[in-house]
Design a protein around this motif. Structure first.
Motif, PDB file in Angstrom:
ATOM      1  N   VAL A   1    -108.123  -1.379  41.920  1.00 58.71           N
ATOM      2  CA  VAL A   1    -109.043  -0.308  42.013  1.00 58.71           C
ATOM      3  C   VAL A   1    -108.149   1.378  42.634  1.00 58.71           C
ATOM      4  CG1 VAL A   1    -110.399  -2.099  43.275  1.00 58.71           C
ATOM      5  CG2 VAL A   1    -108.714  -0.905  44.750  1.00 58.71           C
ATOM      6  N   LEU A   2    -106.964   1.495  42.096  1.00 58.93           N
ATOM      7  CA  LEU A   2    -106.399   2.780  43.000  1.00 58.93           C
ATOM      8  C   LEU A   2    -105.738   2.654  41.951  1.00 58.93           C
ATOM      9  CD1 LEU A   2    -104.721   2.171  45.977  1.00 58.93           C
ATOM     10  CD2 LEU A   2    -106.497   3.320  46.286  1.00 58.93           C
ATOM     11  N   ALA A   3    -105.932   2.164  40.348  1.00 59.47           N
ATOM     12  CA  ALA A   3    -105.418   2.935  39.615  1.00 59.47           C
ATOM     13  C   ALA A   3    -106.160   4.633  38.645  1.00 59.47           C
ATOM     14  CB  ALA A   3    -105.494   1.530  38.160  1.00 59.47           C
ATOM     15  N   ASP A   4    -104.969   5.505  38.362  1.00 63.11           N
ATOM     16  CA  ASP A   4    -106.042   6.998  37.896  1.00 63.11           C
ATOM     17  C   ASP A   4    -106.362   6.186  36.288  1.00 63.11           C
ATOM     18  OD1 ASP A   4    -103.904   8.383  36.745  1.00 63.11           O
ATOM     19  OD2 ASP A   4    -104.492   9.553  37.949  1.00 63.11           O
ATOM     20  N   ASN A   5    -105.426   5.551  35.831  1.00 64.75           N
ATOM     21  CA  ASN A   5    -105.024   4.996  33.650  1.00 64.75           C
ATOM     22  C   ASN A   5    -105.408   3.770  33.577  1.00 64.75           C
ATOM     23  OD1 ASN A   5    -102.128   4.315  33.554  1.00 64.75           O
ATOM     24  ND2 ASN A   5    -101.886   5.654  34.833  1.00 64.75           N
ATOM     25  N   LEU A   6    -106.075   4.058  32.682  1.00 64.06           N
ATOM     26  CA  LEU A   6    -106.466   2.210  32.064  1.00 64.06           C
ATOM     27  C   LEU A   6    -105.381   1.243  32.512  1.00 64.06           C
ATOM     28  CD1 LEU A   6    -109.024   3.136  29.311  1.00 64.06           C
ATOM     29  CD2 LEU A   6    -109.263   2.301  31.536  1.00 64.06           C
ATOM     30  N   LEU A   7    -103.754   2.342  31.469  1.00 61.72           N
ATOM     31  CA  LEU A   7    -102.940   1.090  32.007  1.00 61.72           C
ATOM     32  C   LEU A   7    -102.674   0.182  33.551  1.00 61.72           C
ATOM     33  CD1 LEU A   7    -101.382   0.238  29.337  1.00 61.72           C
ATOM     34  CD2 LEU A   7     -99.544   2.037  29.397  1.00 61.72           C
ATOM     35  N   LEU A   8    -102.428   1.031  34.098  1.00 63.53           N
ATOM     36  CA  LEU A   8    -102.080   0.607  35.150  1.00 63.53           C
ATOM     37  C   LEU A   8    -103.417  -0.377  36.059  1.00 63.53           C
ATOM     38  CD1 LEU A   8    -100.306   0.901  37.629  1.00 63.53           C
ATOM     39  CD2 LEU A   8    -101.060   2.682  38.606  1.00 63.53           C
ATOM     40  N   LEU A   9    -104.318  -0.409  35.510  1.00 60.99           N
ATOM     41  CA  LEU A   9    -105.582  -0.380  35.408  1.00 60.99           C
ATOM     42  C   LEU A   9    -105.433  -1.998  35.099  1.00 60.99           C
ATOM     43  CD1 LEU A   9    -109.100   0.286  35.766  1.00 60.99           C
ATOM     44  CD2 LEU A   9    -108.033  -1.943  34.890  1.00 60.99           C
ATOM     45  N   LEU A  10    -104.434  -1.727  33.772  1.00 66.44           N
ATOM     46  CA  LEU A  10    -104.675  -2.821  33.563  1.00 66.44           C
ATOM     47  C   LEU A  10    -103.925  -3.820  33.915  1.00 66.44           C
ATOM     48  CD1 LEU A  10    -105.768  -4.575  30.577  1.00 66.44           C
ATOM     49  CD2 LEU A  10    -103.540  -3.923  28.999  1.00 66.44           C
ATOM     50  N   VAL A  11    -102.680  -3.354  34.291  1.00 57.98           N
ATOM     51  CA  VAL A  11    -100.868  -4.228  35.231  1.00 57.98           C
ATOM     52  C   VAL A  11    -102.266  -5.008  36.551  1.00 57.98           C
ATOM     53  CG1 VAL A  11     -99.246  -3.887  36.591  1.00 57.98           C
ATOM     54  CG2 VAL A  11     -99.665  -2.652  34.735  1.00 57.98           C
ATOM     55  N   GLY A  12    -102.418  -3.925  36.914  1.00 58.58           N
ATOM     56  CA  GLY A  12    -103.954  -4.479  38.471  1.00 58.58           C
ATOM     57  C   GLY A  12    -104.151  -5.906  38.122  1.00 58.58           C
ATOM     58  N   TRP A  13    -105.110  -6.226  36.526  1.00 56.37           N
ATOM     59  CA  TRP A  13    -106.279  -7.061  36.013  1.00 56.37           C
ATOM     60  C   TRP A  13    -106.078  -8.251  35.854  1.00 56.37           C
ATOM     61  CZ3 TRP A  13    -111.435  -5.854  35.271  1.00 56.37           C
ATOM     62  CH2 TRP A  13    -112.318  -6.741  34.680  1.00 56.37           C
ATOM     63  N   GLU A  14    -104.054  -7.826  34.876  1.00 58.99           N
ATOM     64  CA  GLU A  14    -103.918  -8.627  34.435  1.00 58.99           C
ATOM     65  C   GLU A  14    -102.570 -10.368  35.950  1.00 58.99           C
ATOM     66  OE1 GLU A  14    -104.330  -9.972  32.020  1.00 58.99           O
ATOM     67  OE2 GLU A  14    -104.757  -8.758  30.704  1.00 58.99           O
ATOM     68  N   GLY A  15    -102.525  -8.824  37.228  1.00 57.39           N
ATOM     69  CA  GLY A  15    -101.322  -9.348  37.959  1.00 57.39           C
ATOM     70  C   GLY A  15    -102.909 -10.030  39.085  1.00 57.39           C
ATOM     71  N   VAL A  16    -103.778  -9.629  39.081  1.00 56.30           N
ATOM     72  CA  VAL A  16    -104.764 -10.784  39.901  1.00 56.30           C
ATOM     73  C   VAL A  16    -104.912 -11.718  38.449  1.00 56.30           C
ATOM     74  CG1 VAL A  16    -105.696  -8.914  41.211  1.00 56.30           C
ATOM     75  CG2 VAL A  16    -107.075  -9.805  38.624  1.00 56.30           C
ATOM     76  N   GLY A  17    -105.200 -11.154  37.434  1.00 59.88           N
ATOM     77  CA  GLY A  17    -105.888 -13.283  36.711  1.00 59.88           C
ATOM     78  C   GLY A  17    -104.586 -14.218  36.496  1.00 59.88           C
ATOM     79  N   LEU A  18    -103.229 -13.576  37.107  1.00 61.12           N
ATOM     80  CA  LEU A  18    -102.015 -14.432  36.815  1.00 61.12           C
ATOM     81  C   LEU A  18    -101.839 -15.343  38.374  1.00 61.12           C
ATOM     82  CD1 LEU A  18     -99.390 -15.334  36.220  1.00 61.12           C
ATOM     83  CD2 LEU A  18     -98.266 -13.193  37.233  1.00 61.12           C
ATOM     84  N   CYS A  19    -102.079 -14.607  39.315  1.00 67.37           N
ATOM     85  CA  CYS A  19    -102.444 -15.241  41.020  1.00 67.37           C
ATOM     86  C   CYS A  19    -103.659 -16.496  40.640  1.00 67.37           C
ATOM     87  CB  CYS A  19    -102.734 -14.000  41.454  1.00 67.37           C
ATOM     88  SG  CYS A  19    -100.940 -13.002  42.509  1.00 67.37           S
ATOM     89  N   SER A  20    -104.489 -15.222  40.290  1.00 67.96           N
ATOM     90  CA  SER A  20    -105.667 -16.868  40.826  1.00 67.96           C
ATOM     91  C   SER A  20    -105.189 -17.599  40.250  1.00 67.96           C
ATOM     92  CB  SER A  20    -107.175 -16.054  39.815  1.00 67.96           C
ATOM     93  OG  SER A  20    -108.087 -16.988  39.638  1.00 67.96           O
ATOM     94  N   TYR A  21    -104.270 -17.888  38.263  1.00 69.36           N
ATOM     95  CA  TYR A  21    -104.429 -19.470  38.218  1.00 69.36           C
ATOM     96  C   TYR A  21    -103.301 -19.797  39.412  1.00 69.36           C
ATOM     97  CZ  TYR A  21    -101.054 -21.901  34.699  1.00 69.36           C
ATOM     98  OH  TYR A  21    -100.171 -22.533  34.601  1.00 69.36           O
TER      99      TYR A  21
END
Lengths: 630, 102
Positions: A132-152
């Motif tokens: 939610v804090l990322a200021d660019n899409l790449l960093l947003l993707l890092v968080g996005w995949e990170g939450v997906g991994l932790c969800s798994y």
């Protein structure tokens, strides 16, 4: 805002400590796991305070931590962007996250993977904050995949049961389907607009793309696909009910309060692109209302207390998507906030009930728990009334009413969507009342002799979370009920709300209608719960077969069945017939050749000493001959 | 003392070596195999001595002393192995111990 980087860094540090240090004492592990989020919450509160006292000039602050990639003109930095929107997000994530962590310290007591649990939870919180804090899409993707991994990782936390591992894989694969489309969307944005910075991207899109242009529609649709997967909306919703295989605090944090709303965040964050693509925005609203109704109907039939809540989460996120679809960005965000509080409260109270029932989750076996587990009962009741949107002080009422009035008055909404959303209100109230009736009222059916709803670590977070679930609605009320407008004016700069509200009389009428509908739903749900409890007591052991309609709804409208037949089955078949393709021939050719050589060479291994000596001699002679004659 | 050409000696050495090697190849009795190896060692030693005599160097004799020492060691180890083999298999036939078939 210099401290902004600390907000995600502290949970990440907690994760690193918990992972690297082996064999921690339980107390220490809990201290690190809960403490890191607690500190992060304090930092966030400090940031919120300074943001409110002296708001940044442009309404947003950015904090570049370091330059990540610099290749010629292509520059990406690890930078965090804070505006009122992301401030609301991080406040909710850290506050709700902290209390859920505190609760987990009590709930997971005695589990073998105690430190592992907190490590995953901390990693999740860090990823969500980065997202939610990322200021660019790449960093947003890092968080996005990170939450997906932790969800798994957390769905499959009790991985010794194969069913849990299957649920984890299912959640990962289904969300991945959307993520793939989303990645394509991000690349499309990057190639056509030439930047990854979200704010630059949005302003460029608005200035370069005409409204309704093909590229805007494509980009919005691809981003929407990712959001649908993460937020468990139609048609990628099937993973959420199975995700309840994880521990209950996980369901509260990831599959109710935060991760599943990442899709809402993404759509709201890129709302400028969606505003350029009216067909996609219409689709958002329709998908939202369809998920709302499908999940609502399914929730009425479920017997597992957590599955009821899972379907209700889907349906509440459906409201948020509906709000996004009609352009009520602020209302969607406000519903996210109230939902995060009351739904995590519901899940945590359900966890306390499950503890009291010795890990029995079947509603039909509960009953009469209101005096056996009073804290769980009262807090659950608060959450349930908030979810059912019963006025006046309950938070869910304000946010849902805001959405409903928008659906009525917005040009993108209209009477059809409004009536469907109103049906959703009825369904919500019905399944909530049924749940409460079955679990807490009536005669005790299969309640164990001694119930342990948990100690202070369980009770305190419940009571604390009940307060915002009750009173959060006060910061944003309809005009005819005081017209407090704190929330909307706070996020106004980022999520603009064109004033499109009707006259107060209409508003009052809409409010009265939705309240009446909600009350009718409560009565209906109560009647349903009582009759089902009575039927269960009468039948006792025999499993109710149920009508075909009941079974259809119980299975979540047969989506799993459909996907198994339409996608999983053909895919497996394709994989099976494709097992021996050309690439395999080459690999198998090598294997056959080496097996042949092996047979030939093993013929030479006779075990006879004389043969070996002869071979040695002949070899020596041959070598000498080669040296001499060649 | 009459000087023979070195070729005669080398031919003798080669013949001895060939006899030894043929014995190793064809004999089944392990004691004879050991004897044949001794013959081969001595053939090699003879070649060294001849070489040393031809160039008037002591190295040939030195090498032969080494070979003698090694042959003594080899025989003692070999005989011990043969003893064990006989204890175990009640036979000295090398074909009897062909158990390590591939």
């Amino acid at each position: 805002m210099e401290l902004l980087w600390l907000v995600p860094a502290l949970p990440l540090l907690g994760f690193a400590l918990l992972t690297l240090a082996r064999r921690l004492v339980r107390g220490v592990a809990a201290l690190i796991g809960v403490g890191s989020i607690g500190l992060s919450m304090l930092v966030t509160l400090w940031i919120a305070y300074s943001f409110l006292v002296s708001p940044p000039q442009s309404g947003a602050a950015s904090d570049t931590v370091w330059s990540w990639i610099a290749l010629g003109d292509f520059r990406v930095s690890v930078a965090f962007y804070l505006d009122s929107f992301s401030l609301v997000m991080i406040l909710v994530i850290t506050i709700v996250g902290f209390f859920i962590h505190l609760y987990s310290a009590g709930y997971m007591e005695g589990d073998d993977g105690f430190a592992r649990f907190f490590a995953y939870m901390n990693l999740f919180t860090a990823s969500m904050l980065i997202l939610v804090l990322a200021d660019n899409l790449l960093l947003l993707l890092v968080g996005w995949e990170g939450v997906g991994l932790c969800s798994y990782l957390l769905i499959g936390f009790w991985y010794r049961d194969p069913a849990n591992a299957r649920a984890a894989v299912k959640a990962f694969v289904v969300t991945r389907t959307g993520d793939a489309a989303m990645l394509v969307g991000f690349l499309l944005l990057f190639t056509s607009l030439g930047t990854l910075n979200i704010q630059d991207l949005l302003s460029k899109a608005v200035s370069q793309w005409p409204s309704g242009s093909g590229i805007a529609i494509a980009a919005a649709a691809l981003i929407l696909a990712g959001a649908l997967g993460k937020s468990a909306q139609l048609p990628l919703q099937t993973w959420l009910p199975d995700a309840m295989a994880g521990p209950t605090p996980v369901s509260a944090l990831i599959h109710a309060a935060t991760m599943v709303t990442a899709g809402v965040y993404l759509v709201a964050r890129t709302h400028a692109i969606f505003a350029l693509a009216p067909p996609v925005q219409l689709a958002v609203g329709i998908i939202g209302v369809a998920t709302l109704l499908i999940a609502g109907f399914s929730a009425i039939t479920q017997r597992d207390i957590k599955r009821v809540l899972a379907y209700s989460t889907m349906s509440q996120i459906g409201y948020m998507f509906l709000a996004l679809g009609v352009g009520a960005w602020g209302a969607a965000l406000f519903h996210f906030v109230t939902h995060a509080f009351f739904k995590s409260l519901l899940f945590l109270a359900a966890g306390s009930v499950i503890l009291a029932m010795h890990h029995e989750q079947d509603l039909l076996k509960m009953g009469g728990l209101w005096k056996r587990a009073p804290v769980a009962f009262w807090t659950f009741l608060v959450g349930a009334l908030a979810m059912a949107a019963v006025p006046p002080l309950i938070s869910g009422f304000s946010s849902k009413d805001w959405i409903l009035s928008w659906v009525w008055s917005s040009p993108a909404g209209g009477p059809v969507l409004y009536v469907l959303a109103l049906l959703g209100v009825l369904l919500t109230a019905t399944y909530t009342a049924r749940l409460v009736t079955l679990a807490f009222f009536g005669r005790e059916r299969d309640v164990p002799e001694h119930v342990h709803p948990g100690g202070a670590l369980i009770a305190v977070p419940l009571i604390v979370l009940a307060v915002p679930a009750l009173f959060l609605g006060l910061i944003q009320t309809p005009r005819s009920l005081g017209g407090v407008n704190l929330f909307a004016s706070f996020v106004q700069g980022v999520l603009p709300e064109p004033g499109a509200e009707g006259p107060p009389s209409t508003e009052l009428l809409l409010m009265a209608v939705s309240t009446l509908v909600a009350l009718a739903g409560l009565v209906l749900g109560w009647a349903l719960g009582v009759s089902q409890a009575r039927a269960h007591l009468a039948r006792r052991e025999a499993e109710p077969a149920g009508s075909p309609l009941h079974r259809f709804l119980l299975s979540g409208w047969g989506f799993d069945w459909l996907y198994d037949r339409a996608i999983v089955g053909p895919y497996r078949w394709l994989a099976r017939i494709n097992q021996s393709d050309v690439a395999d021939w080459i690999a198998r050719g090598f294997a056959a050749l080496s097996r042949l050589l092996n047979r030939l060479l093993s013929l030479a291994q006779t075990g006879r000493l004389r043969w070996y000596a002869t071979a040695l001699g002949i070899g020596a002679v041959a070598i000498v001959a080669m040296v001499v004659f060649l | 003392m009459r000087q023979y050409p070195i070729d005669y000696g080398l031919v003798l050495s080669a013949v001895l070596f060939a006899i030894g090697m043929a014995g190793v190849f064809v004999r089944r009795n392990v004691i004879f195999v050991l004897l044949c190896i001794e013959i081969m060692l001595n053939a090699a030693g003879l070649a060294f001595v001849l070489g040393g005599a031809r160039w008037g160097q002591a190295d040939g004799q030195v090498m032969f002393i080494f070979i003698l020492a090694m042959a003594a060691a080899e025989v003692s180890v070999g005989l011990a192995l043969i003893m064990r083999m006989f204890h175990r298999f009640k036979s000295l036939d090398t074909n009897e111990i062909a158990r390590m078939k591939g």
